[in-house]
Motif scaffolding. Structure first.
Motif, PDB file in Angstrom:
ATOM      1  N   PHE A 257      55.394   2.971  -8.443  1.00  0.00           N
ATOM      2  CA  PHE A 257      56.650   2.344  -8.032  1.00  0.00           C
ATOM      3  C   PHE A 257      57.071   1.286  -9.055  1.00  0.00           C
ATOM      4  O   PHE A 257      58.237   1.207  -9.464  1.00  0.00           O
ATOM      5  CB  PHE A 257      56.453   1.710  -6.653  1.00  0.00           C
ATOM      6  N   HIS A 258      56.099   0.483  -9.471  1.00  0.00           N
ATOM      7  CA  HIS A 258      56.345  -0.587 -10.442  1.00  0.00           C
ATOM      8  C   HIS A 258      56.648  -0.019 -11.823  1.00  0.00           C
ATOM      9  O   HIS A 258      57.612  -0.419 -12.490  1.00  0.00           O
ATOM     10  CB  HIS A 258      55.114  -1.499 -10.488  1.00  0.00           C
ATOM     11  N   ARG A 259      55.844   0.935 -12.256  1.00  0.00           N
ATOM     12  CA  ARG A 259      56.021   1.524 -13.590  1.00  0.00           C
ATOM     13  C   ARG A 259      57.362   2.251 -13.709  1.00  0.00           C
ATOM     14  O   ARG A 259      58.020   2.182 -14.756  1.00  0.00           O
ATOM     15  CB  ARG A 259      54.889   2.511 -13.898  1.00  0.00           C
ATOM     16  N   THR A 260      57.760   2.964 -12.667  1.00  0.00           N
ATOM     17  CA  THR A 260      59.026   3.679 -12.706  1.00  0.00           C
ATOM     18  C   THR A 260      60.197   2.706 -12.814  1.00  0.00           C
ATOM     19  O   THR A 260      61.151   2.938 -13.562  1.00  0.00           O
ATOM     20  CB  THR A 260      59.195   4.550 -11.444  1.00  0.00           C
ATOM     21  N   PHE A 261      60.116   1.620 -12.080  1.00  0.00           N
ATOM     22  CA  PHE A 261      61.150   0.587 -12.178  1.00  0.00           C
ATOM     23  C   PHE A 261      61.261   0.073 -13.615  1.00  0.00           C
ATOM     24  O   PHE A 261      62.363  -0.016 -14.178  1.00  0.00           O
ATOM     25  CB  PHE A 261      60.818  -0.554 -11.220  1.00  0.00           C
ATOM     26  N   LEU A 262      60.128  -0.240 -14.216  1.00  0.00           N
ATOM     27  CA  LEU A 262      60.146  -0.774 -15.579  1.00  0.00           C
ATOM     28  C   LEU A 262      60.624   0.267 -16.581  1.00  0.00           C
ATOM     29  O   LEU A 262      61.399  -0.028 -17.497  1.00  0.00           O
ATOM     30  CB  LEU A 262      58.749  -1.267 -15.961  1.00  0.00           C
ATOM     31  N   SER A 263      60.188   1.506 -16.410  1.00  0.00           N
ATOM     32  CA  SER A 263      60.575   2.562 -17.343  1.00  0.00           C
ATOM     33  C   SER A 263      62.067   2.858 -17.269  1.00  0.00           C
ATOM     34  O   SER A 263      62.748   2.974 -18.292  1.00  0.00           O
ATOM     35  CB  SER A 263      59.768   3.835 -17.040  1.00  0.00           C
ATOM     36  N   ASN A 264      62.600   2.972 -16.051  1.00  0.00           N
ATOM     37  CA  ASN A 264      63.989   3.379 -15.876  1.00  0.00           C
ATOM     38  C   ASN A 264      64.993   2.249 -16.105  1.00  0.00           C
ATOM     39  O   ASN A 264      66.129   2.517 -16.523  1.00  0.00           O
ATOM     40  CB  ASN A 264      64.203   3.934 -14.470  1.00  0.00           C
ATOM     41  N   PHE A 265      64.591   1.006 -15.834  1.00  0.00           N
ATOM     42  CA  PHE A 265      65.569  -0.077 -15.837  1.00  0.00           C
ATOM     43  C   PHE A 265      65.289  -1.161 -16.877  1.00  0.00           C
ATOM     44  O   PHE A 265      66.001  -2.164 -16.911  1.00  0.00           O
ATOM     45  CB  PHE A 265      65.628  -0.716 -14.442  1.00  0.00           C
ATOM     46  N   PHE A 266      64.277  -0.969 -17.702  1.00  0.00           N
ATOM     47  CA  PHE A 266      63.949  -1.985 -18.707  1.00  0.00           C
ATOM     48  C   PHE A 266      65.152  -2.261 -19.596  1.00  0.00           C
ATOM     49  O   PHE A 266      65.558  -3.418 -19.787  1.00  0.00           O
ATOM     50  CB  PHE A 266      62.755  -1.523 -19.547  1.00  0.00           C
ATOM     51  N   ALA A 267      65.745  -1.209 -20.156  1.00  0.00           N
ATOM     52  CA  ALA A 267      66.879  -1.383 -21.064  1.00  0.00           C
ATOM     53  C   ALA A 267      68.110  -1.896 -20.324  1.00  0.00           C
ATOM     54  O   ALA A 267      68.859  -2.730 -20.850  1.00  0.00           O
ATOM     55  CB  ALA A 267      67.196  -0.064 -21.767  1.00  0.00           C
ATOM     56  N   ILE A 268      68.341  -1.409 -19.098  1.00  0.00           N
ATOM     57  CA  ILE A 268      69.513  -1.834 -18.333  1.00  0.00           C
ATOM     58  C   ILE A 268      69.438  -3.320 -18.011  1.00  0.00           C
ATOM     59  O   ILE A 268      70.417  -4.063 -18.186  1.00  0.00           O
ATOM     60  CB  ILE A 268      69.623  -0.997 -17.040  1.00  0.00           C
ATOM     61  N   PHE A 269      68.277  -3.782 -17.556  1.00  0.00           N
ATOM     62  CA  PHE A 269      68.106  -5.201 -17.232  1.00  0.00           C
ATOM     63  C   PHE A 269      68.188  -6.063 -18.494  1.00  0.00           C
ATOM     64  O   PHE A 269      68.797  -7.130 -18.489  1.00  0.00           O
ATOM     65  CB  PHE A 269      66.768  -5.431 -16.519  1.00  0.00           C
TER      66      PHE A 269
END
Length: 476
Positions: A257-269
């Motif tokens: 759950f944590h890794r997917t958040f970081l992978s998918n939204f790292f650039a967006i954030f």
């Protein structure tokens, strides 16, 4: 050729597989949400529907493919390496599907873009699951020695480190997605290289069991074919009533759950919280590239620590650290761009590096299961498959949750340039809160679930003795 040299060659083959999977896996997770949200302008209802269908398919295919690989003798499933060999071209092809729109993104009907995302996610996950299960089983069945398994983790992370450079390469070649045609061309090249690496693994990654079977055939003994003395539902029940397995999969679910958040939204954030012009473009590209490479370096140079303290304690301490830094940074607030970049990288490094150790407890659970039920051959795929049945929904639930939160603060209107300055400030504040509270909340949950795991880095031989309760044998 000595057995050690043979094992070294096979470990290198598995490392090649890790590099091939990382080349396309890092890029897929990093870009697909951003491409569909910002370039194809997918509507939220279609995005949520695609993630829901993706979640359902995730839950179905892992245990089915696991039972298929453990129980059938087709050419594409006879051995772990042949599963990789025959699936590699299709896996590489599945990586390319998202990057080629089904028409002009500006004029496409919303349902076309939605169907495109559904197709891309389901095709990708089908091949990712099939190859990933075989890869995990290769790790478990290549050797039962924990020292050699740690060595495999180290080599695999070297392969992953080299493979994760695809994010930096794509950022550089496409000028951070400004040149989408260059992005597409680079993706094709990455897919070809990935396919060749995976096929190399499919030719050379023999397991101990496969080598033993080949030796038996050469000596005139009949080859033992794969079969199951228990049904699919019986095997599933046996695993789901295993306390260590349940403790692990809950921990793993929130890690994913944590890794997917970081992978998918790292650039967006990062694009929103670190405004354009605040840092040089080259630094930004290196920052994005480091998010997927730093964790590999930590694992490569940190295997000695895991060997000394055991994976249980290393995972436990990481949870405590995650709770602490999430809470502290939330209380201090975003001090400046450099502190924010450090926090984001620290968060990404810890999540990915700890996740790379999770094959160790799964391997111990698989060894434990084989000894407990006195199986003729391991059901390693089933262990990984049922684990995925519980864990994989996190890959869909995490982006669904975050997109819902962001759109409630106006992110969907930000993409169209309709957000005023006050609303944009509120969106940035929400992003910062999500960024800090994710590790804090997840760390608390994992701390509780991991407390029920009892193997705690015990050697395989000790596990077997404990499970069989053969006190007289263990004492020797």
């Amino acid at each position: 050729m000595t057995s050690r040299t043979s094992l070294q060659t096979r470990i290198l083959a598995v490392a090649a597989l890790s590099m091939g999977c990382s080349l396309i896996g890092s890029a897929f997770g990093f870009y697909y949400v951003k491409v569909f949200l910002n370039y194809y302008h997918i509507e939220e209802n279609w995005f949520q529907l695609s993630q829901t269908l993706f979640l359902i398919w995730n839950a179905i295919n892992d245990p089915l493919f696991a039972y298929f690989q453990d129980s059938t003798n087709f050419r594409c499933s006879r051995t772990r390496r042949e599963s990789v060999l025959y699936a590699a071209p299709f896996f590489a092809l599945s990586f390319l599907v998202p990057w080629f729109p089904w028409g002009n993104p500006e004029t496409l009907q919303p349902w076309v873009t939605g169907i495109h995302l559904i197709t891309a996610l389901c095709f990708w996950d089908t091949m990712f699951t099939y190859v990933g299960l075989a890869a995990c089983c290769l790790f478990t069945e290549m050797t039962k020695d924990n020292t050699e398994r740690l060595k495999m983790i180290k080599y695999n992370q070297i392969g992953c480190l080299m493979g994760s450079s695809s994010v930096f390469l794509l950022q550089y070649m496409s000028n951070q997605l400004e040149n989408f045609q260059a992005f597409q061309a680079t993706c094709v090249a990455v897919a070809v290289v990935s396919c060749l690496l995976m096929m190399y693994c499919g030719k050379h990654a023999h397991t101990e069991r496969e080598l033993q079977h080949e030796s038996d055939v050469q000596c005139g003994k009949p080859k033992v074919m794969k079969s199951q003395e228990h049904s699919y539902f019986t095997l599933t029940k046996q695993l789901l009533f295993n306390r260590d397995f349940i403790s692990f999969v809950i921990t793993n679910f929130f890690q994913e759950f944590h890794r997917t958040f970081l992978s998918n939204f790292f650039a967006i954030f990062a694009d929103q919280l670190i405004v354009k012009g605040a840092i040089p473009p080259l630094v930004r590209s290196l920052f994005y590239g480091a998010s997927s490479t730093g964790a590999k370096l930590i694992v490569i140079f940190g295997t000695g620590i895991v060997s000394r303290f055991g994976y249980y304690k290393v995972i436990r301490y990481s949870q405590i650290f995650m709770i602490a830094y999430g809470l502290i940074y939330y209380m201090t607030g975003p001090i400046n761009h450099w502190c924010l970049m450090f926090f984001m990288l620290l968060n990404s490094f810890l999540a990915d590096s700890i996740f790379s150790l999770f094959n160790l407890p799964l391997s111990d659970i698989a060894d434990n299961d084989m000894a407990r039920y006195n199986r003729r051959h391991p059901v390693t795929s089933m262990v990984y498959g049922i684990n995925a049945l519980v864990v994989k929904p996190a890959i869909s639930l995490s982006p669904m949750l975050v997109v819902s939160i962001l759109n409630s603060y106006g992110y969907d209107r930000l993409k169209d340039g309709k957000l005023d300055a006050v609303e944009e400030t509120g969106l940035s504040g929400a992003m910062f809160s999500v960024l800090c509270l994710y590790p804090f909340v997840i760390g608390c949950i994992q701390f509780c679930s991991w407390s029920f795991y009892t193997i705690r880095g015990t050697k395989s031989a000790e596990i077997t003795c404990h499970v069989l309760k053969s006190t007289s044998e263990c004492s020797t």
